[in-house]
Design an enzyme around this catalytic site. Structure first.
Site, mmCIF file in Angstrom:
data_model
loop_
_atom_site.group_PDB
_atom_site.id
_atom_site.type_symbol
_atom_site.label_atom_id
_atom_site.label_comp_id
_atom_site.label_asym_id
_atom_site.label_seq_id
_atom_site.Cartn_x
_atom_site.Cartn_y
_atom_site.Cartn_z
ATOM 1 N N GLU A 77 35.142 -34.226 -62.226
ATOM 2 C CA GLU A 77 35.968 -33.024 -62.103
ATOM 3 C C GLU A 77 37.420 -33.415 -62.198
ATOM 4 O O GLU A 77 37.800 -34.518 -61.813
ATOM 5 C CB GLU A 77 35.756 -32.366 -60.726
ATOM 6 C CG GLU A 77 34.536 -31.494 -60.661
ATOM 7 C CD GLU A 77 34.294 -30.922 -59.271
ATOM 8 O OE1 GLU A 77 35.171 -31.047 -58.390
ATOM 9 O OE2 GLU A 77 33.213 -30.346 -59.081
ATOM 10 N N GLU B 170 30.884 -23.523 -50.893
ATOM 11 C CA GLU B 170 32.146 -24.241 -50.719
ATOM 12 C C GLU B 170 33.056 -24.010 -51.920
ATOM 13 O O GLU B 170 32.628 -24.173 -53.067
ATOM 14 C CB GLU B 170 31.881 -25.751 -50.578
ATOM 15 C CG GLU B 170 31.094 -26.084 -49.327
ATOM 16 C CD GLU B 170 31.020 -27.588 -49.046
ATOM 17 O OE1 GLU B 170 30.838 -27.944 -47.880
ATOM 18 O OE2 GLU B 170 31.133 -28.389 -50.001
ATOM 19 N N HIS C 299 36.934 -37.737 -47.672
ATOM 20 C CA HIS C 299 36.255 -36.516 -48.126
ATOM 21 C C HIS C 299 35.229 -36.004 -47.116
ATOM 22 O O HIS C 299 34.329 -35.263 -47.470
ATOM 23 C CB HIS C 299 35.595 -36.707 -49.486
ATOM 24 C CG HIS C 299 36.558 -37.164 -50.528
ATOM 25 N ND1 HIS C 299 37.621 -36.400 -50.935
ATOM 26 C CD2 HIS C 299 36.650 -38.329 -51.205
ATOM 27 C CE1 HIS C 299 38.319 -37.074 -51.825
ATOM 28 N NE2 HIS C 299 37.762 -38.252 -52.002
ATOM 29 N N ARG D 45 21.721 -24.936 -46.201
ATOM 30 C CA ARG D 45 21.276 -25.245 -44.837
ATOM 31 C C ARG D 45 22.361 -24.767 -43.888
ATOM 32 O O ARG D 45 23.414 -24.304 -44.313
ATOM 33 C CB ARG D 45 21.104 -26.752 -44.689
ATOM 34 C CG ARG D 45 22.382 -27.477 -45.124
ATOM 35 C CD ARG D 45 22.415 -28.926 -44.773
ATOM 36 N NE ARG D 45 23.397 -29.645 -45.554
ATOM 37 C CZ ARG D 45 24.698 -29.673 -45.320
ATOM 38 N NH1 ARG D 45 25.205 -28.994 -44.304
ATOM 39 N NH2 ARG D 45 25.532 -30.349 -46.093
ATOM 40 N N ASN E 283 25.747 -25.437 -50.002
ATOM 41 C CA ASN E 283 24.888 -26.193 -49.104
ATOM 42 C C ASN E 283 23.812 -25.256 -48.575
ATOM 43 O O ASN E 283 24.119 -24.239 -47.962
ATOM 44 C CB ASN E 283 25.701 -26.800 -47.970
ATOM 45 C CG ASN E 283 26.583 -27.920 -48.488
ATOM 46 O OD1 ASN E 283 26.175 -28.699 -49.347
ATOM 47 N ND2 ASN E 283 27.802 -27.992 -47.999
ATOM 48 N N LYS F 40 24.559 -30.932 -57.997
ATOM 49 C CA LYS F 40 25.862 -30.286 -58.156
ATOM 50 C C LYS F 40 26.058 -29.886 -59.616
ATOM 51 O O LYS F 40 26.662 -28.854 -59.909
ATOM 52 C CB LYS F 40 26.982 -31.249 -57.762
ATOM 53 C CG LYS F 40 27.151 -31.476 -56.253
ATOM 54 C CD LYS F 40 28.443 -32.283 -56.023
ATOM 55 C CE LYS F 40 28.438 -33.108 -54.750
ATOM 56 N NZ LYS F 40 28.619 -32.371 -53.533
ATOM 57 N N GLU G 220 30.261 -26.314 -54.448
ATOM 58 C CA GLU G 220 28.820 -26.478 -54.303
ATOM 59 C C GLU G 220 28.321 -25.495 -53.253
ATOM 60 O O GLU G 220 29.109 -24.877 -52.542
ATOM 61 C CB GLU G 220 28.470 -27.905 -53.877
ATOM 62 C CG GLU G 220 29.012 -28.273 -52.517
ATOM 63 C CD GLU G 220 28.399 -29.565 -51.992
ATOM 64 O OE1 GLU G 220 27.390 -30.035 -52.533
ATOM 65 O OE2 GLU G 220 28.930 -30.093 -51.013
HETATM 66 P P1 ADP Z 1 30.213 -33.461 -50.704
HETATM 67 O O1 ADP Z 1 29.021 -32.643 -51.056
HETATM 68 O O2 ADP Z 1 29.955 -34.927 -50.900
HETATM 69 O O3 ADP Z 1 30.791 -33.147 -49.380
HETATM 70 P P2 ADP Z 1 32.091 -31.778 -52.144
HETATM 71 O O4 ADP Z 1 31.894 -31.476 -53.560
HETATM 72 O O5 ADP Z 1 31.735 -30.743 -51.163
HETATM 73 O O6 ADP Z 1 31.314 -33.131 -51.800
HETATM 74 O O7 ADP Z 1 33.596 -32.229 -51.895
HETATM 75 C C1 ADP Z 1 34.019 -32.770 -50.683
HETATM 76 C C2 ADP Z 1 35.523 -32.752 -50.574
HETATM 77 O O8 ADP Z 1 36.140 -33.495 -51.626
HETATM 78 C C3 ADP Z 1 36.159 -31.379 -50.696
HETATM 79 O O9 ADP Z 1 36.172 -30.736 -49.477
HETATM 80 C C4 ADP Z 1 37.549 -31.707 -51.183
HETATM 81 O O10 ADP Z 1 38.370 -32.150 -50.138
HETATM 82 C C5 ADP Z 1 37.346 -32.870 -52.070
HETATM 83 N N1 ADP Z 1 37.200 -32.435 -53.458
HETATM 84 C C6 ADP Z 1 36.060 -32.066 -54.066
HETATM 85 N N2 ADP Z 1 36.282 -31.737 -55.353
HETATM 86 C C7 ADP Z 1 37.602 -31.905 -55.573
HETATM 87 C C8 ADP Z 1 38.461 -31.771 -56.720
HETATM 88 N N3 ADP Z 1 37.976 -31.390 -57.908
HETATM 89 N N4 ADP Z 1 39.766 -32.032 -56.559
HETATM 90 C C9 ADP Z 1 40.267 -32.441 -55.393
HETATM 91 N N5 ADP Z 1 39.518 -32.621 -54.292
HETATM 92 C C10 ADP Z 1 38.203 -32.359 -54.366
#
Ligand code: ADP
Length: 680
Positions: free
Chosen positions: A200, A275, A235, A292, A290, A116, A288
């Site tokens: 973040e 995403e 999450h 796939r 994905n 990431k 990020e």
């Molecule tokens: P993963 O790859 O583990 O699924 P992500 O980066 O895609 O992680 O984030 C998963 C979820 O976490 C997002 O869909 C969102 O709900 C929450 N999230 C991620 N980053 C943030 C952020 N900076 N602030 C608030 N919520 C976040």
């Protein structure tokens, strides 16, 4: 196009890919572990190769074995599905080295997006908007703490190599940072073999909106519109939909084009998802990519009318993208609900066991089309059948329910009905929880953000309602019909149950202990309900809560179906009875009633107060207290890892730790006592 592919996965996604292979006339090869010898995906393919023991590290993650299997069976390509090896660049490289096509992006694109942190650096350079944060190389705790302090709380810690919400920790203040960091690093190391983290700024009330992209080997890149996946617990996505509600066409296009730029920046090929996290004012930031197919790809299929696995196969075999951006259109609205074997009342702890009874709404599987060629209104993608186990080895998803409607309201109504028609017996599920989300005003009005579940906790986790008279009457019906049939089956006139032989009226009391179906083993919350049945010749009456009703019951035409006439009311429901346990499905709800057979005097082993037992088989990853420690109620005592997730065991009461029975690294079985705590 290929003529034979190997599917390096299991469960619903393996079945999903096999379905497209079958439709296109390609042969498919399954792989399986010891635990999956009889699994649905094995039968869904034309042939199957055994990989090894149940643990994923000895089966579905054994790249070498999988490549050997592909070569031995003459497959030309390998589809990795999602999870397991799908985003593993070494595996993609090894496939190519063995002369096999990896059905996914080029190794360099996986590598670029695999971290990431590195992906954020790359996207920043390609002018894709990023959430403010720290994604640098320095990883010492003091430095990370300084970065977080400077950013201002709350912040979000993420495993750089992460996915599926694993490792992610929200940190509310500077004081909580150090513990959250070590927990995040530990989970990152055990889940992804890499403990690098990034920080973040934690955005409040954001939406998760993602864009499906597709790229071919000839420079073509398109977006297949967006999905909203804001409804999440821990999450992790629970409900997804396409298109994302409320986006103007300008915003939809801006996000689509940003996603295409992201894909172009890494010379992407194949199916990918970019995403974004979106704020209420429509600002969106890259989270990020994905590299796939996603679990939630069916909602995009339902609104575009396309088979994304077919697109993957075509692109991987070198064909150009089947459609241009201008040819892609959106039609109607689709929703997907993930049905998991888990216990929402206990922090969504995965639940294992056998699916002793399983019933779906009328549906199609793995395809957008109904038998008449029109769009299917209900689709169920599942890798399990009745009788199959949900083991602790793999993801506990039972099925994905996908619905399509001309509008969101129509899709929502279909989802409501589809969930009401599902029946699962044998383990805890999130079915009632999904029903409550779908029924909530926030979801119904598309007031979506990632905090929806948390904000509506009170309503979403409300205790199950008490069983209604209808539910009790159905359980009585099933029991009495069963007794009558058992009596009838025995030819001897003396064998009939005592009460059928009596002349004149008599009253029989049926006592039921009710448990909400999702707290099957929660003995504490049970209540006993008594129903009096008076038999007087042809007339029967049912007395309950001071009311008397004339009644009659019978078996319905379908298996498990029963009807009860109570006065003027005719009630039809379904009852799955297992000895003294009666699972009643009525009016969209499930209720477990245990018949208190007064003749059999079984005394239940009530779990002792405050016993600190392992909620499931797993490994101890941290012991936070030592014998002698005095702890407050709720204090974290020990951390276990099961199914790649950490579960903290907290003190049920204040007290003194008398003994700690396991050490870090120990494997513990379900129910094992982990610590002894003496109440204050
Ligand atoms: P993963 O790859 O583990 O699924 P992500 O980066 O895609 O992680 O984030 C998963 C979820 O976490 C997002 O869909 C969102 O709900 C929450 N999230 C991620 N980053 C943030 C952020 N900076 N602030 C608030 N919520 C976040």
């Amino acid at each position: 196009m290929f003529n034979k592919i190997l599917i390096a996965n299991r469960g619903e996604i393996a079945c999903r890919i096999a379905a497209t292979c079958k439709r296109l006339g390609l042969q498919s090869v399954a792989v399986y572990s010891d635990a999956d010898a009889e699994a649905k995906h094995v039968g869904a393919c034309d042939e199957a190769v055994h990989l090894g023991a149940a643990a994923a590290t000895q089966s579905y993650l054994c790249g070498e074995r999988i490549i050997e299997a592909a070569l031995a069976t003459g497959a030309q390509a390998v589809h990795p599905g999602y999870g397991f090896l799908s985003e593993n660049e070494d595996f993609a490289r090894a496939c190519a080295a063995a002369g096999l096509v990896f059905i996914g992006p080029p190794v360099a694109a996986i590598a670029a997006m695999g971290s990431k942190a590195a992906a954020k650096a790359l996207m920043g350079a390609a002018a894709v908007p990023l959430v403010p944060g720290y994604h640098g190389d320095a990883q010492d705790p003091a430095r990370l703490q300084r970065e977080a302090d400077a950013m201002g709380y709350p912040v979000l810690l993420k495993a750089s190599a992460g996915g599926g919400g694993k490792g992610m920790r929200v940190v509310e203040d500077s004081a909580g940072f150090a513990q959250a960091l070590s927990s995040c690093q530990r989970e990152a190391a055990s889940s992804f073999g890499n403990d690098r983290v990034l920080i973040e700024k934690y955005l409040t009330r954001p939406r998760h909106v993602e864009v499906q992209v597709f790229a071919d080997q000839h420079g073509g890149v398109v977006y297949l519109f967006d999905r909203d996946c804001s409804v999440q617990r821990r999450h992790q996505k629970v409900l997804e939909e396409a298109p994302a509600p409320g986006l103007s066409s300008a915003l939809r296009r801006a996000m689509g084009e940003a996603a295409v730029s992201a894909a172009r920046a890494v010379n992407y090929v194949g199916a990918g998802t970019v995403e974004f996290i979106m704020t209420s004012d429509g600002a969106f930031y890259f989270m990020e990519m994905n590299t796939r197919l996603q679990v939630e790809h069916p909602v995009s299929e339902m609104v575009t009318g396309l088979d994304l696995v077919e697109w993957q196969l075509r692109v991987a075999s070198g064909e150009p993208l089947p459609l241009t951006q201008a040819q892609l259109t959106l039609s109607g609205h689709a929703l997907e609900a993930r049905l998991y074997a888990e216990n929402p009342a206990r922090g969504f702890l995965p639940s294992t066991g056998t699916l002793r009874h399983l019933r779906w709404p009328g549906h199609v599987e793995f395809t957008v089309a109904a038998s008449d060629g029109t769009r299917a209104p209900v689709r169920v993608d599942s890798g399990v059948r009745e009788g199959d186990p949900i083991t602790p080895f793999y993801d506990p998803m039972i099925a994905k329910l996908i619905v399509h409607g001309a509008t969101r309201a129509e899709a929502l109504a279909r989802m409501t009905q589809a969930l009401r028609a599902c029946e699962v017996v044998g383990l805890h599920t999130n079915l009632a929880f999904l029903q409550r989300i779908v029924a909530s005003t926030a979801f119904a009005s598309a007031d979506l953000d990632t905090g929806l579940i948390e904000r509506h906790q009170a309503a979403l986790f409300a205790p199950a309602a008490e069983p209604s008279l209808a539910v009790l009457a159905l359980a009585c019906a099933a029991l009495l019909v069963r007794q009558r049939e058992a009596a009838g089956a025995l030819a001897s006139p003396w064998a009939a149950l005592t009460h059928w032989r009596l002349n004149g009226p008599f009253t029989q009391t049926l006592a039921w202990r009710a448990c909400a179906a999702d707290s099957e083993h929660d003995h504490g919350s049970a209540h006993v309900y008594e129903v009096d049945l008076t038999h007087d010749g042809a007339v029967q009456t049912l007395d309950y809560a001071g009311q008397t009703h004339a009644c009659a019951w019978q078996r319905g035409p379908q298996a498990h179906q029963f009807s009860v006439t109570l006065g003027q009311r005719r009630i039809t429901g379904r009852v799955v009875d297992e000895g003294e346990a009666f699972h009643v499905f009525y009016d969209g709800n499930a209720c477990l009633l245990e018949w208190q057979n007064l003749l059999a005097h079984a005394s239940d082993d009530e779990p002792g107060e405050g016993r600190l037992t392992a909620p499931m088989p797993g490994k101890v990853v941290a012991v936070l207290v030592a014998a002698g420690a005095v702890v407050e109620k709720g204090a974290p005592l020990l951390v276990m890892e099961a199914m790649k997730m950490e579960h903290t065991i907290a003190a049920p009461t204040a007290g003194t730790v008398v003994e700690v029975r396991f050490a870090v690294g120990d494997q513990v079985s379900e129910g094992a006592q982990l610590l002894v705590l003496e109440g204050a």
